[in-house]
Design a protein around this motif. Structure first.
Motif, PDB file in Angstrom:
ATOM      1  N   ALA A  79      -2.676  -0.426  -4.073  1.00  0.00           N
ATOM      2  CA  ALA A  79      -4.009   0.263  -4.342  1.00  0.00           C
ATOM      3  C   ALA A  79      -3.608   1.834  -4.630  1.00  0.00           C
ATOM      4  O   ALA A  79      -4.444   2.585  -5.129  1.00  0.00           O
ATOM      5  CB  ALA A  79      -4.767   0.035  -3.081  1.00  0.00           C
TER       6      ALA A  79
ATOM      7  N   ILE B 247      -6.325   3.421  -7.307  1.00  0.00           N
ATOM      8  CA  ILE B 247      -7.622   3.829  -6.575  1.00  0.00           C
ATOM      9  C   ILE B 247      -8.334   4.790  -7.208  1.00  0.00           C
ATOM     10  O   ILE B 247      -9.666   4.964  -7.056  1.00  0.00           O
ATOM     11  CB  ILE B 247      -7.081   4.313  -5.221  1.00  0.00           C
ATOM     12  CG1 ILE B 247      -8.246   4.129  -4.288  1.00  0.00           C
ATOM     13  CG2 ILE B 247      -6.604   5.841  -5.276  1.00  0.00           C
ATOM     14  CD1 ILE B 247      -8.377   2.919  -3.639  1.00  0.00           C
TER      15      ILE B 247
ATOM     16  N   LYS C 122     -11.099   5.843   0.143  1.00  0.00           N
ATOM     17  CA  LYS C 122     -11.222   4.809  -0.406  1.00  0.00           C
ATOM     18  C   LYS C 122      -9.989   3.929  -0.291  1.00  0.00           C
ATOM     19  O   LYS C 122      -9.907   2.775   0.053  1.00  0.00           O
ATOM     20  CB  LYS C 122     -11.005   5.135  -2.042  1.00  0.00           C
ATOM     21  CG  LYS C 122     -12.311   5.459  -2.884  1.00  0.00           C
ATOM     22  CD  LYS C 122     -12.335   5.669  -4.423  1.00  0.00           C
ATOM     23  CE  LYS C 122     -13.341   6.157  -4.884  1.00  0.00           C
ATOM     24  NZ  LYS C 122     -13.024   6.315  -6.372  1.00  0.00           N
ATOM     25  N   LEU C 123      -8.766   4.684  -0.126  1.00  0.00           N
ATOM     26  CA  LEU C 123      -7.365   3.662   0.186  1.00  0.00           C
ATOM     27  C   LEU C 123      -7.537   3.297   1.618  1.00  0.00           C
ATOM     28  O   LEU C 123      -7.169   2.201   1.808  1.00  0.00           O
ATOM     29  CB  LEU C 123      -6.402   4.991   0.138  1.00  0.00           C
ATOM     30  CG  LEU C 123      -5.091   4.174   0.172  1.00  0.00           C
ATOM     31  CD1 LEU C 123      -4.885   3.446  -1.179  1.00  0.00           C
ATOM     32  CD2 LEU C 123      -3.990   5.295   0.010  1.00  0.00           C
TER      33      LEU C 123
ATOM     34  N   HIS D 174     -13.787  -4.595  -6.417  1.00  0.00           N
ATOM     35  CA  HIS D 174     -12.496  -5.323  -6.062  1.00  0.00           C
ATOM     36  C   HIS D 174     -12.418  -6.763  -6.107  1.00  0.00           C
ATOM     37  O   HIS D 174     -13.432  -7.373  -5.406  1.00  0.00           O
ATOM     38  CB  HIS D 174     -11.937  -4.765  -4.610  1.00  0.00           C
ATOM     39  CG  HIS D 174     -11.063  -5.349  -4.095  1.00  0.00           C
ATOM     40  ND1 HIS D 174      -9.737  -5.703  -4.819  1.00  0.00           N
ATOM     41  CD2 HIS D 174     -10.910  -5.779  -2.901  1.00  0.00           C
ATOM     42  CE1 HIS D 174      -8.966  -6.305  -3.925  1.00  0.00           C
ATOM     43  NE2 HIS D 174      -9.702  -6.354  -2.822  1.00  0.00           N
TER      44      HIS D 174
ATOM     45  N   PHE E 116      -9.638   0.401   1.567  1.00  0.00           N
ATOM     46  CA  PHE E 116      -8.975  -0.705   1.063  1.00  0.00           C
ATOM     47  C   PHE E 116      -8.250  -1.477   1.949  1.00  0.00           C
ATOM     48  O   PHE E 116      -8.057  -2.884   2.008  1.00  0.00           O
ATOM     49  CB  PHE E 116      -8.087  -0.057  -0.204  1.00  0.00           C
ATOM     50  CG  PHE E 116      -8.162  -1.126  -1.559  1.00  0.00           C
ATOM     51  CD1 PHE E 116      -7.590  -2.208  -1.753  1.00  0.00           C
ATOM     52  CD2 PHE E 116      -9.152  -0.484  -2.528  1.00  0.00           C
ATOM     53  CE1 PHE E 116      -7.742  -2.940  -2.819  1.00  0.00           C
ATOM     54  CE2 PHE E 116      -9.324  -1.230  -3.686  1.00  0.00           C
ATOM     55  CZ  PHE E 116      -8.621  -2.393  -3.731  1.00  0.00           C
TER      56      PHE E 116
END
Lengths: 318, 301
Positions: A98, A102, A205-206, A54, A209
């Motif tokens: 995202a 993602i 993952k989200l 990222h 983030f």
């Protein structure tokens, strides 16, 4: 575990006494180091723990800083009160941008996040919704105060910033050892296997983030309060590169590594101010050499992390 | 309608430049699976070397504009190719078996190094190409006044792209490059010197990028040490648009991106010109990550 705790305490004590024997200039340098450390730690959740490439972290930082600056200058809300709101705004933005990207892997995610930070910067320059002040940015952000005590000098900010850094470190250590943190680690090690063992990879993952974005947004309010003036150029891609480099060179996934990285990449160049022209030249060359000779970073996370992964592998998250 | 066609030709000219730079990204990505972040800076180096040679050799007065530009282009391409090969040797070769992130950081480091080297050697200010050396005239095609420079630019990039295409498709070395792109290990077993192929890729890509730098200098007249970043990012977008690793894809993607950008600047807003390219990038990656010409099993170079 014991020795690392002592190390943290010694570090905290040393930092707490710093402003007494640093002049205003160096205190300010340390403040910048602290800001970058907080930001890099928040990026570390995404890049270091979860392994997502990222490179658009400055976008979240910008959203937080602009939220605070706009509300402070138009409605006079004390800037530090806006911290939670700035975090929420950055988090919402992260959720929106995202969500569709993602699932992208490696380099593709890297490139999209670069695209996002550039779009945000261009939007800020173009004075989107007529509230960002265009290329000149926003000025006249009022100084924060805590219980009637006005925070204005570098020493005051030193305690504000490093206090927040200490909180960040504490929370991230808790996160690292939580069920969620171990799931992130596992996703980083082997995404397919993590999915196979019942971890909702996309969801984790989200959330990683969003956690990183919220923290960067909150850090943005401190930046706005410290500078009292913010402009789009402070949130350019170059900032993202510095943060990315701090995490990788310090030791991706390691909290002490990221802090050391902030000192080396933000503090050390100040020592060489006199060589201004060649400073960044050396910086670039150092990045290349560092990757060739020690690509796991200066203070990589210890082998215990692999034990955690192994435990996860054997018995599932407890 | 006339403005539309004017913007179209402008877009094709700029798109040709994007395509030339994109070829460098796409070839390196095809063979090494690496985004060469320093490629945009090699493009800038091309522009600066072009200016230096142009001013110091005074070729325009000695042999006339056309031979001078051709000679200049050849010199710039050779010099930038050498720098590209050195870059590969120093910054990427030692990292060939490291995690991918290391190579990315190394590429970013090289990019910062190049930018600051250019800034230290020349100056942080915009530099200006002598502006009276190339034709400012416009010729009339089907009722449209099109600047001659634009046509030259487009044809030159087209020529270079075609030359590369035939080199990759028809020659033995080109076959080796394609083979290495598909499977380095198998290529090695077939007696291909993969190290040499990678070195070659790092010569051809930068050479084309350097030529593009010279063209930008001649077309726009002014250059800046940091311009490579934006051009590089857009060229990379073009490479993804066409399908990264795919040479015809990079050409199509570059031209298409140039046109989209020019029309977007004309009909939407010039201030948002750069953002349009990035929106295209994000949309493509969300909707069709393999690009327009890319396929799952596409031959990658």
């Amino acid at each position: 575990m014991k020795s690392s705790k002592i190390l943290y305490l010694v570090f905290a004590a040393a930092m707490a006494t710093c402003p007494f024997f640093l002049n205003a200039y160096w205190t300010d340098v340390f403040n910048n180091v602290g800001l970058y450390a907080i930001l890099a730690l928040s990026l570390n959740v995404i890049l270091g723990h979860c392994g997502l490439f990222h490179m658009g972290h400055a976008a979240f930082y910008a959203i937080g800083a602009y939220t605070a600056a706009i509300l402070n200058t138009t409605y006079g809300v004390p800037v530090l009160w806006l911290m939670p709101l700035a975090g929420v705004m950055a988090g919402l933005f992260a959720l929106v941008v995202a969500r569709p990207i993602i699932h992208l892997r490696g380099d593709y995610l890297l490139i999209v996040t670069i695209g996002i930070v550039e779009i945000v910067r261009i939007a800020l320059i173009n004075n989107v919704f007529d509230i960002t002040g265009g290329a000149n940015g926003i000025f006249g952000i009022s100084r924060p105060s805590v219980f009637g005590f006005k925070i204005s000098k570098p020493d005051h900010f030193f305690y504000l910033i490093w206090g927040f850094a200490a909180l960040t470190i504490f929370l991230l250590m808790r996160l690292e050892h939580s069920r969620f943190g171990r799931a992130l680690l596992y996703i980083k090690e082997d995404e397919v296997a993590a999915g196979g063992s019942g971890i909702n990879v996309a969801h984790h993952k989200l959330v990683a983030f969003i956690i990183g974005a919220v923290w960067a947004g909150m850090c943005g309010t401190i930046y706005a309060a410290k500078m009292t003036i913010i402009a789009p150029e402070s949130f350019s891609f170059a900032e993202s590169v510095i943060l990315f480099t701090i995490v990788i060179l310090g030791g991706s996934g390691s909290i002490p590594g990221v802090i050391l990285g902030s000192f080396l990449l933000v503090g050390l160049p100040e020592v060489f101010r006199g060589l201004a022209e060649y400073r960044m030249l050396v910086f670039g060359a150092a990045m290349v050499l560092m990757m060739i000779f020690r690509n796991q970073g200066l203070l990589p996370p210890g082998p215990k992390r692999y034990d955690i992964a192994a435990k996860l592998h054997a018995g599932g998250a407890q | 309608m006339e403005e539309f066609f004017q913007q179209l030709t402008n877009g094709l000219a700029v798109g040709g430049i994007y395509a030339l730079i994109a070829l460098g990204y796409t070839m390196v990505y095809g063979v090494m699976k690496l985004i060469n972040f320093a490629h945009g800076d090699l493009f800038t180096i091309g522009a600066y070397l072009g200016l230096t040679l142009l001013v110091s050799l005074g070729l325009f007065d000695k042999i006339g504009p056309l031979p001078a530009v051709i000679l200049l282009a050849v010199m710039v391409m050779i010099l930038v190719a050498i720098i590209g090969a050195i870059l590969e040797r120093v910054a990427y070769k030692p990292l060939r078996h490291s995690p991918r992130l290391s190579a990315v950081v190394s590429a970013l480091g090289a990019s910062i190094f190049f930018q600051n080297a250019i800034m230290a050697i020349y100056s942080p200010k915009f530099l200006v190409y002598p502006h009276d050396i190339l034709p400012k005239a416009a010729i009339n095609i089907l009722g449209l006044d099109i600047p001659v420079m634009r046509i030259i630019l487009f044809l030159t990039s087209l020529l270079l792209m075609l030359a590369l295409y035939f080199f990759i498709q028809k020659t033995k070395i080109g076959t080796a490059i394609r083979a290495a792109a598909i499977d380095q290990g198998a290529a090695k077993l077939m007696g291909i010197n993969v190290d040499r192929v990678i070195m070659l890729v790092f010569c051809i890509g930068p050479a084309l990028g350097g030529a593009a730098g010279l063209m930008v200098g001649l077309y726009y007249g002014q250059i800046n040490f940091s311009m490579g970043w934006m051009y590089g990012l857009k060229a990379f977008t073009a490479a993804i648009l066409g399908g990264i690793g795919n040479i015809p894809g990079a050409m199509v993607g570059g031209l298409l991106l140039g046109v989209i950008e020019a029309l977007g600047a004309a009909y939407i807003s010039i201030a948002w010109k750069d953002a349009i390219a990035f929106c295209v990038l994000i949309l493509i990656l969300i909707v069709r990550p393999t690009g327009l010409l890319g396929e799952r099993v596409a031959e990658k170079v």
